[in-house]
Design a protein around this motif. Structure first.
Motif, mmCIF file in Angstrom:
data_model
loop_
_atom_site.group_PDB
_atom_site.id
_atom_site.type_symbol
_atom_site.label_atom_id
_atom_site.label_comp_id
_atom_site.label_asym_id
_atom_site.label_seq_id
_atom_site.Cartn_x
_atom_site.Cartn_y
_atom_site.Cartn_z
ATOM 1 N N PRO B 27 48.957 -19.362 -57.495
ATOM 2 C CA PRO B 27 47.529 -19.898 -58.127
ATOM 3 C C PRO B 27 47.036 -21.023 -57.325
ATOM 4 C CG PRO B 27 49.220 -19.865 -59.802
ATOM 5 C CD PRO B 27 50.070 -19.591 -58.639
ATOM 6 N N GLY B 29 44.791 -24.589 -57.433
ATOM 7 C CA GLY B 29 44.187 -25.566 -58.357
ATOM 8 C C GLY B 29 43.473 -26.330 -57.269
ATOM 9 N N GLY B 30 43.812 -27.594 -56.971
ATOM 10 C CA GLY B 30 43.191 -28.476 -55.951
ATOM 11 C C GLY B 30 43.477 -28.149 -54.819
ATOM 12 N N GLY B 31 44.572 -27.576 -54.442
ATOM 13 C CA GLY B 31 45.176 -27.177 -53.152
ATOM 14 C C GLY B 31 45.815 -28.624 -52.443
ATOM 15 N N THR B 32 46.101 -29.805 -53.064
ATOM 16 C CA THR B 32 46.601 -30.684 -52.405
ATOM 17 C C THR B 32 48.117 -30.768 -52.146
ATOM 18 O OG1 THR B 32 46.870 -31.992 -54.421
ATOM 19 C CG2 THR B 32 44.540 -32.139 -53.182
ATOM 20 N N ASP B 33 48.605 -29.711 -52.817
ATOM 21 C CA ASP B 33 50.184 -29.354 -52.619
ATOM 22 C C ASP B 33 50.231 -28.229 -51.818
ATOM 23 O OD1 ASP B 33 52.093 -31.293 -53.426
ATOM 24 O OD2 ASP B 33 51.462 -30.825 -55.587
ATOM 25 N N LEU B 34 49.567 -27.086 -52.358
ATOM 26 C CA LEU B 34 49.554 -25.810 -51.685
ATOM 27 C C LEU B 34 49.342 -25.622 -50.451
ATOM 28 C CD1 LEU B 34 50.225 -22.943 -52.666
ATOM 29 C CD2 LEU B 34 47.808 -22.287 -53.421
ATOM 30 N N THR B 108 44.864 -31.739 -59.494
ATOM 31 C CA THR B 108 44.659 -31.311 -60.966
ATOM 32 C C THR B 108 46.304 -31.739 -61.503
ATOM 33 O OG1 THR B 108 45.794 -29.040 -60.732
ATOM 34 C CG2 THR B 108 43.469 -29.305 -60.676
ATOM 35 N N ASN B 112 50.267 -30.488 -60.437
ATOM 36 C CA ASN B 112 51.027 -31.409 -60.343
ATOM 37 C C ASN B 112 52.438 -31.050 -60.979
ATOM 38 O OD1 ASN B 112 51.561 -34.720 -61.475
ATOM 39 N ND2 ASN B 112 51.693 -34.267 -59.446
ATOM 40 N N ASP B 121 53.561 -37.489 -60.562
ATOM 41 C CA ASP B 121 53.419 -38.763 -61.337
ATOM 42 C C ASP B 121 53.126 -38.626 -62.906
ATOM 43 O OD1 ASP B 121 53.984 -41.078 -59.957
ATOM 44 O OD2 ASP B 121 52.642 -40.602 -58.377
ATOM 45 N N VAL B 164 49.407 -21.338 -65.987
ATOM 46 C CA VAL B 164 48.897 -22.429 -66.913
ATOM 47 C C VAL B 164 47.280 -22.223 -66.807
ATOM 48 C CG1 VAL B 164 48.993 -24.841 -67.477
ATOM 49 C CG2 VAL B 164 51.008 -23.572 -66.643
ATOM 50 N N ARG B 182 55.135 -46.380 -62.110
ATOM 51 C CA ARG B 182 56.182 -46.059 -60.858
ATOM 52 C C ARG B 182 56.539 -47.226 -59.931
ATOM 53 N NH1 ARG B 182 52.430 -42.496 -56.722
ATOM 54 N NH2 ARG B 182 50.943 -44.181 -55.934
ATOM 55 N N ASP B 190 51.480 -42.832 -51.877
ATOM 56 C CA ASP B 190 52.774 -42.765 -51.761
ATOM 57 C C ASP B 190 53.780 -41.983 -52.756
ATOM 58 O OD1 ASP B 190 55.424 -43.743 -50.767
ATOM 59 O OD2 ASP B 190 55.015 -45.821 -50.871
HETATM 60 C C1 LIG Z 1 47.856 -37.357 -49.441
HETATM 61 C C2 LIG Z 1 48.736 -36.936 -50.907
HETATM 62 C C3 LIG Z 1 49.091 -37.743 -51.563
HETATM 63 C C4 LIG Z 1 49.758 -37.413 -52.857
HETATM 64 N N1 LIG Z 1 50.226 -38.396 -53.487
HETATM 65 C C5 LIG Z 1 50.790 -37.801 -54.727
HETATM 66 C C6 LIG Z 1 51.293 -38.942 -55.891
HETATM 67 O O1 LIG Z 1 51.100 -40.107 -55.508
HETATM 68 N N2 LIG Z 1 51.798 -38.316 -56.830
HETATM 69 C C7 LIG Z 1 52.279 -37.133 -57.130
HETATM 70 O O2 LIG Z 1 52.592 -36.830 -58.003
HETATM 71 N N3 LIG Z 1 51.673 -36.240 -56.281
HETATM 72 C C8 LIG Z 1 51.111 -36.447 -55.109
HETATM 73 N N4 LIG Z 1 50.590 -35.546 -54.115
HETATM 74 C C9 LIG Z 1 50.538 -34.230 -54.323
HETATM 75 C C10 LIG Z 1 49.613 -33.541 -55.036
HETATM 76 O O3 LIG Z 1 48.414 -34.182 -54.826
HETATM 77 C C11 LIG Z 1 49.709 -33.466 -56.656
HETATM 78 O O4 LIG Z 1 50.956 -32.839 -57.012
HETATM 79 C C12 LIG Z 1 48.637 -32.751 -57.350
HETATM 80 O O5 LIG Z 1 48.651 -33.000 -58.781
HETATM 81 C C13 LIG Z 1 48.761 -31.223 -57.160
HETATM 82 O O6 LIG Z 1 47.622 -30.728 -57.817
HETATM 83 P P1 LIG Z 1 46.471 -29.498 -57.139
HETATM 84 O O7 LIG Z 1 45.621 -29.034 -57.847
HETATM 85 O O8 LIG Z 1 46.103 -29.862 -55.870
HETATM 86 O O9 LIG Z 1 47.589 -28.179 -56.881
HETATM 87 P P2 LIG Z 1 47.887 -27.134 -56.018
HETATM 88 O O10 LIG Z 1 48.037 -27.633 -54.328
HETATM 89 O O11 LIG Z 1 46.492 -26.360 -56.160
HETATM 90 O O12 LIG Z 1 48.846 -26.479 -56.484
HETATM 91 C C14 LIG Z 1 50.140 -26.884 -56.477
HETATM 92 C C15 LIG Z 1 51.112 -25.811 -57.090
HETATM 93 O O13 LIG Z 1 51.137 -25.419 -58.298
HETATM 94 C C16 LIG Z 1 50.616 -24.096 -58.303
HETATM 95 N N5 LIG Z 1 49.446 -24.111 -59.501
HETATM 96 C C17 LIG Z 1 48.340 -24.820 -59.442
HETATM 97 N N6 LIG Z 1 47.752 -24.586 -60.436
HETATM 98 C C18 LIG Z 1 48.276 -23.797 -61.295
HETATM 99 C C19 LIG Z 1 48.261 -23.210 -62.515
HETATM 100 N N7 LIG Z 1 47.395 -23.562 -63.371
HETATM 101 N N8 LIG Z 1 49.251 -22.593 -63.041
HETATM 102 C C20 LIG Z 1 50.607 -22.012 -62.544
HETATM 103 N N9 LIG Z 1 50.510 -22.679 -61.244
HETATM 104 C C21 LIG Z 1 49.676 -23.658 -60.504
HETATM 105 C C22 LIG Z 1 50.150 -23.724 -57.167
HETATM 106 O O14 LIG Z 1 50.394 -22.363 -56.927
HETATM 107 C C23 LIG Z 1 51.073 -24.556 -56.398
HETATM 108 O O15 LIG Z 1 52.389 -23.897 -56.178
HETATM 109 C C24 LIG Z 1 49.829 -36.070 -53.117
HETATM 110 C C25 LIG Z 1 49.393 -35.094 -52.277
HETATM 111 C C26 LIG Z 1 48.700 -35.502 -50.812
HETATM 112 C C27 LIG Z 1 48.136 -34.560 -50.041
#
Ligand SMILES: Cc1cc2nc3c(=O)[nH]c(=O)nc-3n(C[C@H](O)[C@H](O)[C@H](O)COP(=O)(O)OP(=O)(O)OC[C@H]3O[C@@H](n4cnc5c(N)ncnc54)[C@H](O)[C@@H]3O)c2cc1C
Lengths: 756, 289
Positions: B27, B29-34, B108, B112, B121, B164, B182, B190
């Motif tokens: 899946p 979401g925002g893609g900031t991890d994926l 999202t 996270n 976080d 989810v 934190r 960070d």
């Molecule tokens: C520059 C930078 C700084 C960051 N700083 C922080 C920080 O300070 N603290 C922190 O906690 N994180 C941090 N992150 C990590 C990230 O931004 C967070 O974890 C964010 O909340 C991930 O959300 P997303 O929607 O972008 O997830 P995605 O990248 O879209 O997804 C993350 C993972 O979850 C899965 N997924 C997404 N949505 C669902 C769903 N609905 N159901 C099941 N699986 C799902 C995806 O398949 C993937 O494996 C940072 C990332 C970057 C690039």
């Protein structure tokens, strides 16, 4: 800020016009290195050693070559065998053989990330896939990362060709001690033994990265007739040309290097990593080839500033007059001999008058990427130790830390560490300005402390070429060979406009490629506004003379009967007496009065002077977490004359910000396996905007008599004092003296809670 | 060459079908991890299933006094919802510590959580708040507490085809307050060296009647420390209670030594942050009690 010594009335110098390259940069139109594309271009990629130290037994590229879309593969064997030759291109000198072997390893991989092979393919994906098809057989060797470990008996020796330079007689065995530099005078031990107060300590620093935003990238195109073009961003495209030509053993004039906008260098782009490799791939494929590093590659394979171990002893009499200084340090060279130690030796204690001194620096080879220049290369490390020790000494003597520095500060005529006398330096003026600044006496809050530190950097002059030409409508183009990193186009335009007394907008400054202007040294060593500025002034003066000569011819009067007045030529005699001719009027007729009007100045600028700075820092330390917040920061600096004060202040603020990062959180973290564990900005913690307060830049102007407008270099000095200023502030806030950088929260916490 | 297919289904059912069809599908979401993980080569899923086009997946819904947060809701949108921010300030603040404004405009809480980083976080704050996930899968919808989702770094308890759909926060109890803190070397951009979320309820006299304490980055997953909550219940959060809280938190912390912190520093910080978060939560509880 402070009044210059000789009050000159300037029209443009000291004003703050918008930089000519500003609009392109803020609108995203400017072409940086990774933006450039050539028709038919291939995408290159580099295979890097996974081992910190390994013999390369064989490289099999057949499978990679067979992959559809792969057009060329290169290894170290594709670069010519060279004779050792030390080349001076910018801040520091390097052996061309080392540069070649750093571009592509030959025989041994010397650090994790060392380039061992490269491919060019029709897409980045194919290029990356091809890397996986290259089979390299390694024999892993014992590795060494630490300074003292690298010098210990039995340590793995990186090069069997390195015998410590600077020791007499030449050692009979090769070792990792690449170079030893020593300066000093008098009887240090005797003076320390009879001093009223002494301090001593060992200080350590980890290597840190320059942290430029733009990763290294280039496009090279090498034709069958031997002529080549390279598009790249660097601190000096002439250095790119000479180094690349030397590595490839081809004539320099066969390479035309076009400078692209540079997204930061800070010393790290005074060398080459990719260009010879892209050239070889281009020659083999017959197509332009782009090589670009990822951020991770930048961290693993480009030059950090050296880490250090520094032992300092200082002695003073009861009044606080320094009587002796002993400073001995080791600097990381990394995989190849670097040369920050020399600058470290001359930047250690020269800001004080001390009768008995010994300063010894040693460059130490180890299995890390080759150290490269970083803003005042070699100075911040040793300054951290010396200025921390000064703070401790002030505490022991019960003297105010600024007063202790004022009492001992070097001034014009005092000897430097080398023995040569200082010129018109401004350390005393900076210390006095710091003392008078409201920051120095402002009240502090709970858990806060104030620190101060002084420092300096030698700066440089050297070769620059400038062409000033007048268009038919009287507008002026200033072409230099100096990449614009800190606003130099604006500064050159200001200086030319000042000479010609014309509006700033009538002068446009550009950075010309290596085929379009004469040789210019890198933008580094804080030299560009000084040296290229001197050439700009000289060429503009010649243009002014030519315009006068033409006007005299047009009026039919002798040349001494005309005069340059308010941006035009005035006739002093004859029928035309009282008339004036503007640059536009003269240039409009120039094709009929002797041809186009232009002048080149090619010079090696002499008379540069060092810059001095004094920084005041307030920190607030959370006693329960060890977290350090920078509450207030003031950076005082002797800037000679501020040509464009915004860019001078920008340099001071940027340098201070980098120094604060170095002090607090930046460090290369290696695993037990000799591999870098934090090759990215997430865990290589440079400060972000919210980590810093507004940094107040206070410009003290003590003009340089050798420059037409009094310029001294300003870019590097400001990274020198912050390390100790922050450490001294933490000491003032907590009573703990931190001698190991970075002063990250866990380190500070451990210092405050020795019981755990 | 491996390639990744991008799908943007419009319904939960289609998303479940796409996820079930390819066990390597992820899946989005925002893609900031994926996307970061895909770019670095750590992950190469056969398909990416973008959840953002699914009706109702983005936004905060009020369900009585409770809240349902769509899985694709970016963190900045949480802050913009005044009701949510007033009811669960600790959760909203935790989500808005992530990265930078640019990151939070995409990131999202569901991502996270499902990224399953021990340092995420928003997760300790959600656990302290007693949040529950609604999960869609081949056999329909089910619910699970937030702390049941991550099982180890990078791994979740979600079955193939599941994702989810929303995260539910209960109504804010009368006299309730929450907080998340934190420790990071930098002020932002960070990753938590340690994170601590506390949610508690005070009665009219200021006595704590319920408390949940959850920690991040002190073990392979988020840790709900029941002893720490118990240390506060029945007290007015005096020094002794706070010391007992810190002690319970430290005892429940089993961090590792890595580039982001040492074991001893992490344990010490867990104690400090839990205490500070408890005091902030109590002041919020007191303010609205
Ligand atoms: C520059 C930078 C700084 C960051 N700083 C922080 C920080 O300070 N603290 C922190 O906690 N994180 C941090 N992150 C990590 C990230 O931004 C967070 O974890 C964010 O909340 C991930 O959300 P997303 O929607 O972008 O997830 P995605 O990248 O879209 O997804 C993350 C993972 O979850 C899965 N997924 C997404 N949505 C669902 C769903 N609905 N159901 C099941 N699986 C799902 C995806 O398949 C993937 O494996 C940072 C990332 C970057 C690039």
């Amino acid at each position: 800020m402070n009044a210059p010594e000789q009050m000159k009335q300037f029209r443009h110098i000291g004003t703050r016009p918008i930089r000519p390259d500003g609009v392109d940069k803020v609108t995203g139109k400017a072409l940086y290195s990774p933006d450039f594309k050539a028709p038919g271009m291939l995408w290159g990629a580099i295979l890097r050693s996974p081992h910190p130290h390994a013999r390369i037994l064989s490289i099999d590229t057949k499978k990679a070559e067979a992959l559809p879309g792969v057009k060329a593969v290169a290894t170290g064997k594709d670069l010519p065998t060279l004779e050792s030759l030390v080349m001076h291109v910018g801040e520091g000198a390097s052996d061309i053989v080392d540069i070649s072997h750093n571009c592509l390893a030959l025989g041994k991989a010397l650090y994790e990330g060392h380039a061992v092979a490269a491919v060019a393919a029709t897409s980045p994906e194919i290029a990356r896939e091809a890397l996986g098809l290259i089979a390299v057989e390694y024999e892993e060797l014992p590795f060494v990362l630490g300074l003292e470990e690298a010098l210990a008996e039995g340590a793995p020796v990186l090069h069997d060709t390195v015998f410590t330079k600077g020791v007499d007689p030449k050692p009979d065995k090769p070792s990792n001690a690449a170079m030893r530099v020593e300066m000093g005078k008098g009887d240090v031990e005797g003076a320390l033994a009879s001093a009223a107060a002494t301090v001593s300590g060992r200080y350590t620093l980890e290597p840190v990265h320059q942290g430029y935003i733009e990763p290294h990238a280039c496009v090279a195109s090498w034709n069958g007739d031997g002529q080549a073009q390279i598009w790249t961003s660097s601190q000096g495209h002439f250095a790119v040309r000479s180094l690349t030509a030397s590595v490839l053993a081809i004539p320099q004039a066969d390479i035309r290097v076009t400078p692209l906008e540079i997204g930061g260098g800070f010393g790290g782009k005074t060398t080459i990593y990719l260009e010879p490799v892209a050239m070889v791939l281009s020659k083999k494929s017959g197509r332009p080839v782009r090589l670009a590093m990822t951020r991770e590659e930048v961290f693993r394979a480009t030059g950090p500033a050296p880490g250090a171990v520094i032992d300092v002893r200082l002695g003073a009499d009861a009044d606080g007059a320094l009587v002796a200084a002993d400073v001995q340090f080791l600097y990381h060279s990394g995989a190849f001999t670097a040369n920050d130690a020399g600058a470290g030796v001359s930047s250690a204690i020269g800001h004080y008058r001390i009768a008995n001194t010994r300063v010894v620096g040693t460059e130490v080879l180890c299995n890390r990427p080759a150290a490269k220049a970083y803003r005042a290369p070699g100075a911040p490390q040793v300054n951290f130790a010396v200025e921390s020790a000064m703070d401790e000494l002030a505490g022991k003597l019960g003297i105010d830390p600024l007063d202790l520095r004022l009492k001992n500060a070097a001034a014009e005529g005092d000897p430097q560490t080398s023995g040569l006398p200082w010129g018109r330096i401004g350390y005393v003026e900076c210390l006095e300005a710091a003392k008078a600044h409201p920051h120095w006496s402002a009240p502090l809050g709970a858990h806060q402390g104030r620190g101060v530190a002084g420092g300096y950097w030698g700066n440089y002059g050297g070769p620059s070429t400038v062409n000033v030409s007048v268009a038919e409508d009287g507008t002026i183009t200033v072409a230099t060979g100096s990449p614009d990193i800190g606003g130099s186009r604006a500064s050159m335009a200001i200086m030319a406009a000042e000479v010609l007394d014309v509006p700033y907008e009538q002068v446009r400054a550009v950075v010309a490629d290596t085929a379009s202007i004469g040789v210019s040294m890198v933008t580094g060593g804080s030299r560009t506004t000084f040296a290229t500025g001197m050439a700009t002034v000289q060429a503009a003066e010649e243009v002014k003379r030519l315009l006068c000569e033409r006007a005299a011819r047009m009026w039919g009067v002798p040349a001494d009967q005309v005069e340059w007045r308010s941006g035009a030529v005035a006739c002093l005699a004859g029928e035309a007496q009282g008339q004036t001719l503007s640059a536009a009027a003269i240039a409009g007729r120039s094709f009929h009065s002797g041809g186009p009007i232009a002048a080149v100045a090619a010079l090696s600028a002499q008379g540069w002077l060092p810059g001095f700075g004094v920084h005041i820092c307030d920190t607030e330390v959370d006693p329960e977490t060890g977290h350090v917040r920078i509450v207030r920061y003031t950076a005082v600096q002797d800037v000679g004359t501020a040509i464009h004060p915004d860019y001078v202040e920008g340099q001071i603020q940027g340098g201070a910000a980098q120094g604060i990062g170095w002090a607090l959180n930046e460090a290369y973290i290696y695993g037990e396996n000799g591999k870098l564990d934090n090759a990215g900005f997430l865990d290589y913690r440079m400060p972000v905007a919210s980590d810093l307060p507004m940094i107040e830049a206070v410009m003290v102007e003590v003009p340089n008599p050798a420059h037409p407008y009094g310029v001294k270099g300003v870019g590097e000095v400001p990274i020198v004092p912050p390390l100790a200023a922050v450490a001294n502030a933490i000491h003032a806030a907590t009573g703990a003296r931190l001698k190991d950088l970075p002063m990250a929260p866990d380190r500070v916490y451990a210092a405050l809670h020795p019981q755990g | 060459m491996s390639s990744t297919v991008y799908h943007a289904p419009g319904t939960v059912e289609d998303a479940v079908a796409l996820l079930s069809a390819d066990p390597t599908a992820r899946p989005l979401g925002g893609g900031t991890d994926l996307i970061v993980q895909m770019r670095s080569g750590r992950l190469s899923p056969g398909a990416v299933i973008d959840l953002k086009r699914i009706e109702g997946m983005s936004g905060v819904r009020r369900v009585g006094d409770a809240f349902a947060i769509g899985a694709a809701t970016p963190c900045t949108a949480l802050k913009a919802n005044a009701g949510l921010a007033a009811a669960w300030p600790g959760v909203v603040e935790a989500a808005n510590l992530i990265g930078s404004v640019q990151v939070r405009n995409r990131a999202t809480m569901a991502g996270n959580l499902c990224n399953a980083s021990p340092a995420a976080d928003s997760v300790p704050a959600l656990v302290a708040a007693g949040a529950v996930c609604v999960i869609a899968g081949p056999s329909g919808l089910r619910e699970a507490p937030v702390e049941a989702i991550p099982v180890s770094p990078g791994k979740t308890s979600l079955a193939p085809g599941e994702f989810v759909v929303e995260i539910r926060l209960p109504p804010r109890p009368a006299g309730g307050g929450d907080a998340y803190l934190r420790a990071t070397p930098r002020t932002e951009m960070d990753i938590a060296v340690v994170g601590a979320g506390v949610s508690l309820v005070l009665d009219g006299e200021g006595t704590c009647t319920a408390a949940r304490v959850a920690l991040g980055a002190v073990g392979p997953t988020v840790v709900l420390v029941e002893e720490a909550g118990a240390a506060l219940v029945g007290t007015k959060l005096g020094d002794d209670a706070l010391a007992a809280l810190s002690q319970a938190v430290q005892a429940a912390s089993h961090p590792i030594d890595d580039k982001r912190g040492t074991v001893s520093y992490r344990k010490a910080m867990a104690g400090v942050l839990a205490r500070r978060a408890a005091l902030i939560a109590a002041s919020r509880a007191g303010a609205k009690a």
